[in-house]
Design an enzyme around this catalytic site. Structure first.
Site, PDB file in Angstrom:
ATOM      1  N   GLU A   1      -3.606  -3.038   9.728  1.00  0.00           N
ATOM      2  CA  GLU A   1      -2.740  -3.615  10.752  1.00  0.00           C
ATOM      3  C   GLU A   1      -3.287  -3.383  12.156  1.00  0.00           C
ATOM      4  OE1 GLU A   1       1.214  -2.046  10.536  1.00  0.00           O
ATOM      5  OE2 GLU A   1       1.395  -2.373   8.384  1.00  0.00           O
TER       6      GLU A   1
ATOM      7  N   SER B   1       0.872  -1.183   0.000  1.00  0.00           N
ATOM      8  CA  SER B   1       0.000   0.000   0.000  1.00  0.00           C
ATOM      9  C   SER B   1       0.903   1.225   0.000  1.00  0.00           C
ATOM     10  CB  SER B   1      -0.915  -0.008   1.227  1.00  0.00           C
ATOM     11  OG  SER B   1      -0.163  -0.041   2.417  1.00  0.00           O
TER      12      SER B   1
ATOM     13  N   ASP C   1       1.795   8.474   7.895  1.00  0.00           N
ATOM     14  CA  ASP C   1       2.589   7.617   7.009  1.00  0.00           C
ATOM     15  C   ASP C   1       2.410   8.106   5.579  1.00  0.00           C
ATOM     16  OD1 ASP C   1       3.882   5.622   5.596  1.00  0.00           O
ATOM     17  OD2 ASP C   1       2.444   4.062   6.067  1.00  0.00           O
TER      18      ASP C   1
ATOM     19  N   LYS D   1      10.023   5.613   6.805  1.00  0.00           N
ATOM     20  CA  LYS D   1      10.286   4.494   5.896  1.00  0.00           C
ATOM     21  C   LYS D   1      11.356   4.943   4.917  1.00  0.00           C
ATOM     22  CE  LYS D   1       5.626   2.450   5.887  1.00  0.00           C
ATOM     23  NZ  LYS D   1       4.374   2.306   5.079  1.00  0.00           N
TER      24      LYS D   1
ATOM     25  N   GLU E   1       2.839  -9.563   6.422  1.00  0.00           N
ATOM     26  CA  GLU E   1       3.776  -9.188   7.478  1.00  0.00           C
ATOM     27  C   GLU E   1       3.774 -10.170   8.637  1.00  0.00           C
ATOM     28  OE1 GLU E   1       2.968  -5.114   8.388  1.00  0.00           O
ATOM     29  OE2 GLU E   1       3.524  -4.427   6.389  1.00  0.00           O
TER      30      GLU E   1
ATOM     31  N   LYS F   1       8.320  -0.819  14.046  1.00  0.00           N
ATOM     32  CA  LYS F   1       7.468  -1.957  13.681  1.00  0.00           C
ATOM     33  C   LYS F   1       8.131  -2.709  12.540  1.00  0.00           C
ATOM     34  CE  LYS F   1       4.183   0.263  10.475  1.00  0.00           C
ATOM     35  NZ  LYS F   1       2.759   0.299  10.081  1.00  0.00           N
TER      36      LYS F   1
ATOM     37  N   SER G   1       9.726   2.166  10.496  1.00  0.00           N
ATOM     38  CA  SER G   1       8.900   1.089   9.952  1.00  0.00           C
ATOM     39  C   SER G   1       9.585   0.325   8.833  1.00  0.00           C
ATOM     40  CB  SER G   1       7.586   1.672   9.407  1.00  0.00           C
ATOM     41  OG  SER G   1       6.802   0.676   8.774  1.00  0.00           O
ATOM     42  N   HIS G   2       9.229  -0.946   8.757  1.00  0.00           N
ATOM     43  CA  HIS G   2       9.560  -1.822   7.644  1.00  0.00           C
ATOM     44  C   HIS G   2       8.601  -1.566   6.491  1.00  0.00           C
ATOM     45  CE1 HIS G   2       6.335  -4.972   8.970  1.00  0.00           C
ATOM     46  NE2 HIS G   2       5.937  -3.735   9.117  1.00  0.00           N
ATOM     47  N   ARG G   3       8.613  -2.451   5.474  1.00  0.00           N
ATOM     48  CA  ARG G   3       7.606  -2.473   4.426  1.00  0.00           C
ATOM     49  C   ARG G   3       7.025  -3.878   4.326  1.00  0.00           C
ATOM     50  NH1 ARG G   3       7.183   2.379   1.514  1.00  0.00           N
ATOM     51  NH2 ARG G   3       5.071   1.547   1.286  1.00  0.00           N
ATOM     52  N   SER G   4       5.899  -3.996   3.659  1.00  0.00           N
ATOM     53  CA  SER G   4       5.271  -5.318   3.534  1.00  0.00           C
ATOM     54  C   SER G   4       6.098  -6.243   2.654  1.00  0.00           C
ATOM     55  CB  SER G   4       3.855  -5.191   2.982  1.00  0.00           C
ATOM     56  OG  SER G   4       3.870  -4.495   1.750  1.00  0.00           O
TER      57      SER G   4
ATOM     58  N   GLU H   1      -2.094   5.103  13.294  1.00  0.00           N
ATOM     59  CA  GLU H   1      -1.282   5.464  12.127  1.00  0.00           C
ATOM     60  C   GLU H   1      -2.181   5.553  10.897  1.00  0.00           C
ATOM     61  OE1 GLU H   1       1.769   3.167   9.153  1.00  0.00           O
ATOM     62  OE2 GLU H   1       1.861   2.655  11.276  1.00  0.00           O
TER      63      GLU H   1
ATOM     64  N   HIS I   1      -2.989  -6.128   2.943  1.00  0.00           N
ATOM     65  CA  HIS I   1      -2.023  -7.138   3.383  1.00  0.00           C
ATOM     66  C   HIS I   1      -2.626  -8.517   3.584  1.00  0.00           C
ATOM     67  CE1 HIS I   1       0.961  -3.931   5.112  1.00  0.00           C
ATOM     68  NE2 HIS I   1       0.802  -3.877   3.798  1.00  0.00           N
TER      69      HIS I   1
ATOM     70  N   ASP J   1      -3.035   0.573  12.397  1.00  0.00           N
ATOM     71  CA  ASP J   1      -2.754   1.255  11.138  1.00  0.00           C
ATOM     72  C   ASP J   1      -3.855   0.899  10.152  1.00  0.00           C
ATOM     73  OD1 ASP J   1      -1.866   2.302   8.753  1.00  0.00           O
ATOM     74  OD2 ASP J   1      -0.210   0.888   8.493  1.00  0.00           O
TER      75      ASP J   1
END
Length: 462
Positions: A198, A68, A347, A372, A241, A423, A399-402, A322, A189, A276
């Site tokens: 999330e 996303s 975000d 990110k 995730e 996260k 943050s990470h990514r998916s 978020e 996701h 989120d």
């Protein structure tokens, strides 16, 4: 404790060195080669791996990718050939690293020890576009990450310390972030009908990263039992995730599952929740359709949608929201922020971009930035965005990514920029766990060798 004790011994070049020795030290910090290759991310889609070589050795980086994506993110360069990885190949980006960025950077003879920001600026100018669309943000970021690792090695420092110095975080100890584990997936996701993307658990009551990971893992395993008991074993499949994606529709259903799992695991009051929704995904013509993934639309007006959040905040121990609203729905962000009692994170709203941060500050739209690195495309720009957020009195949430990789860079980044929370998905799947394992390694290293650290806990920042 003296600040130098915290930072460790200073790295200096003794004045007794000869000019030839000084030249040798400098030469060891110069990039001698840059290579790239196409590799896979956690969704099985191609991404870019970069390896740079200096006199200190070889330094790798693998670039993540989101599912996303906001409209204001830097642009990933994809091949677009449907016969090759469904159009998702990155051979163009790989070519740009090897044949455009690499030769140009090597010719400049930048000193990686001191010139990361100059390297990043040089690549931005080489690309020549605001969104990095010519060379690709995935190409540029891979080089930037690898150069940051080379810079840390050139200084004989861990990556998190190098990044802390770049950020300018006060040298009074390290902040170890609260891990936010995404344990229930919806939205883009997962394949269930849950609109919200999330639902996270945050072990704010832990005393250390190590204990926080234990608590998160135990709640995650108990959540699996709760879901299996209520919906059957087939409902314990996981999303991008690592979070479970049971057949639920409304956010209260998800939060009830988390509440039961936390209680069963014995962590009531010590584990709080974050959400989120990724609301840009279901914003339709001035309404938020939380039924957009099903055959039964459920549009809510802005007022009703804010009311839904207020009820959830009242009924559950939520500490963070978020992207609860769409990326350009400024008025709703502003209105909600006036009375929001928890951390309100931008975000898609901000895209780790200083210009978007300035707009959000002008609108008083939020009080925290999600960081990110691939949203903006260089490490220097990501750090600058964190600095700007801090200057506004905001928090920073790394943050990470998916579409993640086994690169653990963002664990060091979270510590380096002093973010109080990070996260990286559920405590399962290698590309997620590697970040949490790295945080525990950092905690051990600081405790045994450097001293001066604190687990962020309830405050989510130091």
């Amino acid at each position: 404790m003296d600040s130098q004790d915290i930072l460790g011994p200073a790295i200096t070049i003794p004045p007794s060195r000869t000019p030839a020795e000084m030249a040798c030290v400098y030469a060891s910090n110069i990039i001698s080669s840059i290579h790239a290759a196409q590799r896979l991310d956690s969704r099985g889609k191609p991404t870019v791996k970069v390896t740079i070589t200096t006199g200190k050795g070889k330094f790798d980086a693998i670039v993540p990718s989101g599912a996303s994506k906001g409209d204001y993110e830097a642009l990933e360069l994809r091949d677009g050939d449907p016969a090759f990885y469904g159009g998702n190949g990155v051979t163009k980006a790989v070519y740009n690293v090897e044949h455009v960025i690499g030769p140009a950077l090597i010719e400049q003879k930048f000193d990686v020890r001191t010139d990361l920001s100059k390297i990043d600026e040089f690549m931005r100018k080489l690309d020549g576009t605001k969104e990095k669309s010519n060379l690709g943000a995935n190409a540029i970021l891979g080089v930037s990450m690898a150069c940051a690792r080379a810079a840390a090695a050139a200084r004989d420092e861990p990556l998190y310390e190098f990044l802390r110095q770049q950020t300018g975080v006060t040298p009074n100890g390290y902040t170890l972030p609260v891990p936010f584990f995404n344990v229930l997936n919806g939205g883009a996701h997962s394949g269930n009908t849950m609109a919200f993307q999330e639902f996270m658990i945050a072990p704010v009551g832990a005393k250390s990263i190590t204990q926080a990971v234990q608590m998160g893992s135990e709640v995650y395993q108990e959540l699996k039992n709760v879901i299996k008991k209520q919906f059957g074993g087939a409902a314990t499949g996981i999303g991008d995730e690592g979070g479970f994606a049971p057949p639920i529709r409304h956010p209260a259903e998800a939060l009830d599952l988390l509440t039961t799992a936390v209680k069963n695991a014995g962590y009531e009051g010590k584990v709080k929740f974050g959400i989120d929704p990724a609301a840009s995904e279901f914003f339709r013509k001035d309404v938020y359709d939380i039924g957009f993934k099903s055959e039964r639309p459920e549009p809510l007006s802005r007022k009703d949608f804010m009311g839904l959040y207020n009820k959830l905040l009242k009924d559950y121990p939520i500490v963070l929201l978020e992207d609860p609203f769409a990326q350009d729905d400024w008025e709703t962000w502003k209105e909600f922020n006036k009375t929001c009692p928890v951390e309100l994170v931008g975000d898609d709203l901000l895209a780790t971009n200083i210009e978007r941060l300035a707009l959000a500050k002008e609108h008083e739209a939020c009080n925290s930035m999600l960081l990110k690195i691939n949203q903006i495309g260089t490490i220097s720009e990501a750090i600058a965005a964190a600095q700007k957020a801090y200057s506004y009195g905001w928090r920073v949430f790394v943050s990470h990514r998916s579409g993640e990789t086994t690169d653990d860079f963002i664990a060091d980044l979270a510590v380096g920029v002093g973010a109080g929370h990070l996260k990286s998905g559920s405590p399962c799947r290698g590309e997620r766990v590697v970040k949490y394992n790295r945080l525990m390694d950092i905690e051990d290293e600081i405790a045994h060798r450097r001293g001066g650290h604190v687990y962020a806990g309830e405050k989510l920042s130091a």
